[in-house]
Design a protein around this motif. Sequence first.
Motif, PDB file in Angstrom:
ATOM      1  N   ALA A 237      -4.073   9.166   4.868  1.00 15.73           N
ATOM      2  CA  ALA A 237      -3.211   8.354   5.706  1.00 15.73           C
ATOM      3  C   ALA A 237      -1.886   8.941   4.725  1.00 15.73           C
ATOM      4  O   ALA A 237      -2.518   9.483   3.944  1.00 15.73           O
ATOM      5  N   ASP A 238      -0.512   9.121   5.174  1.00  8.84           N
ATOM      6  CA  ASP A 238       0.390   9.785   4.953  1.00  8.84           C
ATOM      7  C   ASP A 238       0.556   8.958   3.724  1.00  8.84           C
ATOM      8  O   ASP A 238       0.318   7.997   3.386  1.00  8.84           O
ATOM      9  N   MET A 239       1.198   9.625   2.590  1.00  9.14           N
ATOM     10  CA  MET A 239       1.136   8.699   0.669  1.00  9.14           C
ATOM     11  C   MET A 239       2.674   8.702   1.395  1.00  9.14           C
ATOM     12  O   MET A 239       3.766   9.082   2.133  1.00  9.14           O
ATOM     13  N   GLU A 240       2.684   7.412   0.770  1.00  7.85           N
ATOM     14  CA  GLU A 240       4.227   6.580   0.263  1.00  7.85           C
ATOM     15  C   GLU A 240       5.110   6.842  -0.575  1.00  7.85           C
ATOM     16  O   GLU A 240       4.754   7.853  -1.467  1.00  7.85           O
ATOM     17  N   GLU A 241       5.829   7.074  -0.654  1.00  9.92           N
ATOM     18  CA  GLU A 241       6.988   7.889  -1.628  1.00  9.92           C
ATOM     19  C   GLU A 241       6.515   7.731  -3.190  1.00  9.92           C
ATOM     20  O   GLU A 241       6.413   7.960  -3.907  1.00  9.92           O
ATOM     21  N   GLU A 242       6.154   6.090  -3.790  1.00 10.99           N
ATOM     22  CA  GLU A 242       5.483   5.752  -5.234  1.00 10.99           C
ATOM     23  C   GLU A 242       4.064   6.676  -5.438  1.00 10.99           C
ATOM     24  O   GLU A 242       3.899   7.421  -6.363  1.00 10.99           O
ATOM     25  N   GLU A 243       3.389   6.665  -4.384  1.00 11.27           N
ATOM     26  CA  GLU A 243       2.084   7.686  -3.805  1.00 11.27           C
ATOM     27  C   GLU A 243       2.128   9.206  -4.691  1.00 11.27           C
ATOM     28  O   GLU A 243       2.018  10.074  -5.793  1.00 11.27           O
ATOM     29  N   MET A 244       3.428   9.135  -4.045  1.00 10.14           N
ATOM     30  CA  MET A 244       4.417  11.076  -4.263  1.00 10.14           C
ATOM     31  C   MET A 244       3.867  11.061  -5.852  1.00 10.14           C
ATOM     32  O   MET A 244       4.094  12.532  -5.984  1.00 10.14           O
ATOM     33  N   GLU A 245       5.110  10.087  -6.262  1.00 13.55           N
ATOM     34  CA  GLU A 245       5.465  10.201  -7.524  1.00 13.55           C
ATOM     35  C   GLU A 245       3.848  10.337  -8.383  1.00 13.55           C
ATOM     36  O   GLU A 245       4.090  11.309  -9.221  1.00 13.55           O
ATOM     37  N   VAL A 246       3.143   9.818  -8.235  1.00 10.84           N
ATOM     38  CA  VAL A 246       1.977   9.138  -8.974  1.00 10.84           C
ATOM     39  C   VAL A 246       1.579  10.791  -8.410  1.00 10.84           C
ATOM     40  O   VAL A 246       1.017  11.448 -10.135  1.00 10.84           O
ATOM     41  N   VAL A 247       1.147  11.712  -7.630  1.00 15.20           N
ATOM     42  CA  VAL A 247       0.808  13.335  -7.869  1.00 15.20           C
ATOM     43  C   VAL A 247       1.831  14.241  -8.378  1.00 15.20           C
ATOM     44  O   VAL A 247       1.374  15.075  -9.564  1.00 15.20           O
ATOM     45  N   GLU A 248       3.131  13.993  -8.258  1.00 17.80           N
ATOM     46  CA  GLU A 248       3.951  14.852  -8.975  1.00 17.80           C
ATOM     47  C   GLU A 248       3.393  14.298 -10.427  1.00 17.80           C
ATOM     48  O   GLU A 248       3.614  15.305 -11.664  1.00 17.80           O
ATOM     49  N   GLU A 249       3.163  13.194 -10.996  1.00 19.40           N
ATOM     50  CA  GLU A 249       2.837  12.997 -11.994  1.00 19.40           C
ATOM     51  C   GLU A 249       1.779  13.632 -13.359  1.00 19.40           C
ATOM     52  O   GLU A 249       1.617  14.205 -13.806  1.00 19.40           O
ATOM     53  N   ILE A 250       0.936  13.145 -11.806  1.00 20.04           N
ATOM     54  CA  ILE A 250      -0.573  14.291 -12.258  1.00 20.04           C
ATOM     55  C   ILE A 250      -0.838  15.851 -12.361  1.00 20.04           C
ATOM     56  O   ILE A 250      -1.158  16.746 -13.277  1.00 20.04           O
ATOM     57  N   LEU A 251       0.654  16.704 -11.383  1.00 21.15           N
ATOM     58  CA  LEU A 251       0.296  17.641 -11.812  1.00 21.15           C
ATOM     59  C   LEU A 251       1.702  18.290 -12.479  1.00 21.15           C
ATOM     60  O   LEU A 251       1.224  19.388 -12.276  1.00 21.15           O
ATOM     61  N   GLU A 252       2.320  18.023 -12.805  1.00 23.04           N
ATOM     62  CA  GLU A 252       3.424  18.078 -12.979  1.00 23.04           C
ATOM     63  C   GLU A 252       4.640  18.743 -12.835  1.00 23.04           C
ATOM     64  O   GLU A 252       4.853  20.139 -12.901  1.00 23.04           O
ATOM     65  N   GLU A 253       4.208  18.988 -11.023  1.00 20.03           N
ATOM     66  CA  GLU A 253       5.256  19.537 -10.398  1.00 20.03           C
ATOM     67  C   GLU A 253       5.927  19.227  -9.389  1.00 20.03           C
ATOM     68  O   GLU A 253       5.351  17.431  -8.806  1.00 20.03           O
ATOM     69  N   ASP A 254       6.673  18.839  -8.911  1.00 24.18           N
ATOM     70  CA  ASP A 254       7.570  18.681  -7.148  1.00 24.18           C
ATOM     71  C   ASP A 254       7.357  18.908  -6.566  1.00 24.18           C
ATOM     72  O   ASP A 254       8.056  19.325  -5.402  1.00 24.18           O
ATOM     73  N   ILE A 255       6.331  18.679  -5.744  1.00 22.86           N
ATOM     74  CA  ILE A 255       5.401  18.841  -4.533  1.00 22.86           C
ATOM     75  C   ILE A 255       6.022  18.768  -3.483  1.00 22.86           C
ATOM     76  O   ILE A 255       6.549  19.082  -2.508  1.00 22.86           O
ATOM     77  N   SER A 256       7.198  17.062  -3.695  1.00 26.48           N
ATOM     78  CA  SER A 256       7.810  16.604  -2.216  1.00 26.48           C
ATOM     79  C   SER A 256       8.800  17.890  -1.606  1.00 26.48           C
ATOM     80  O   SER A 256       9.328  17.658  -0.697  1.00 26.48           O
ATOM     81  N   GLU A 257       9.688  19.404  -2.717  1.00 26.61           N
ATOM     82  CA  GLU A 257       9.998  20.048  -2.194  1.00 26.61           C
ATOM     83  C   GLU A 257       9.343  21.088  -1.686  1.00 26.61           C
ATOM     84  O   GLU A 257      10.205  22.648  -1.610  1.00 26.61           O
ATOM     85  N   MET A 258       8.705  21.605  -1.939  1.00 26.75           N
ATOM     86  CA  MET A 258       7.120  22.086  -0.966  1.00 26.75           C
ATOM     87  C   MET A 258       7.722  22.438  -0.117  1.00 26.75           C
ATOM     88  O   MET A 258       7.056  21.489   0.986  1.00 26.75           O
ATOM     89  N   PRO A 259       7.492  24.032   1.115  1.00 21.00           N
ATOM     90  CA  PRO A 259       7.153  23.189   1.999  1.00 21.00           C
ATOM     91  C   PRO A 259       5.525  23.051   2.318  1.00 21.00           C
ATOM     92  O   PRO A 259       4.599  22.987   1.516  1.00 21.00           O
ATOM     93  N   GLU A 260       5.742  22.142   3.640  1.00 19.88           N
ATOM     94  CA  GLU A 260       4.385  21.517   4.346  1.00 19.88           C
ATOM     95  C   GLU A 260       3.524  22.564   4.780  1.00 19.88           C
ATOM     96  O   GLU A 260       4.111  23.557   5.638  1.00 19.88           O
ATOM     97  N   LEU A 261       2.284  22.836   4.308  1.00 21.83           N
ATOM     98  CA  LEU A 261       1.991  24.094   4.656  1.00 21.83           C
ATOM     99  C   LEU A 261       0.845  23.346   6.796  1.00 21.83           C
ATOM    100  O   LEU A 261       0.597  22.020   6.035  1.00 21.83           O
TER     101      LEU A 261
END
Length: 347
Positions: A237-261
């Motif tokens: 499923a699509d990630m919720e906003e809080e889940e996206m923040e978890v991923v950004e914490e893991i990767l230490e990158e601002d994934i939400s600002e990247m263009p969608e593949l």
Amino acid sequence: MRFLLLMLTLAFTITFAEAQSSKPFLGITSNKVHPKKAKKLGFDQAYGSYITKVSEGTAAEAAGLKPFDYVTQIGDFPIDEETNLAHALNNYKAGEITTVSFIRNGQAQTRNIALGSVSNRTHDSRPDEEDPFLGVHESHNRLAGVDGVPVNISSNTTADYIGMEDGDIITQIDDYPVIDWHDMTAAIDNRMPGENIAVTVWRDGEEMTMEGRIKSEEHDAPIDRMIDMEYMEVTYADMEEEEMEVVEEILEEDISEMPELIVEDLKLFPNPNIGQFNLTFEVPGQGDVFIMVYSSQGELIINENLPNFSGRFNQSYDLGVNPAGTYYLMVRQGNNVMSKKIIVARS
């Protein structure tokens, strides 16, 4: 024309590599702490990053950061509801020296840190014989007023040997307070098989601590646990906003600002299954593709690198040894990324 395309591709590759080399990297796995948990842990500031793992040879290790340190600020940028760890780091470049502020054992500390580079990041992994295994699964029988993780015990495991019982509520492992499953797994994962582990539980109205040497999963997997894993449902499923923040914490990158593949025809099958499933999708564009699946604790479960790839991907994976829960899938090509959550449910 072919020469022009080649030169443009080369220029893009160099630009992307330079951009990656300038991105800062701390070298931790962490979770954002929301107000309710922050209060239970005694932190005045919510939304900081609670470290669950420090990778070897990284900026974080060199600065002396440890698991269960609570990071509150990077340089001049506090970590709060609006600014997570990845956002704070993006104000700096790899190689810059700044400060990291954190709380350890109730004491606020600030240390200098020379930031590493994302391009030099490596993924920690270890064989099954080095993976510590306590031998518990969540029971959901919570007790009002007691913070911790209620568990049932698998037979012939470390938990069984040290005297834990079904219905125990784990409140602390070694010196680390346990509020939720994330805390418990982080405390276990920072041990090595053969090391001593102290587990504090709430049982029959009182706390008690049991100690013993923790074994590896390979040497400890009980029959009843294998039966529990017999059937699985794997969906996405699509990630919720809080889940996206978890991923950004893991990767230490601002994934939400990247263009969608653009990824087409994404499927997970068959369902139900016995732990093995197929991941398939199609990538119209051409280029190096990276496929990563992380657990919610930041552990890298799947890591695939497909050089100069275009077309349909179809690969079988085995999640049978992993617990039920939410996992995070990322498919990356160049600077574009597709992110989904994978839900693993056991029947």
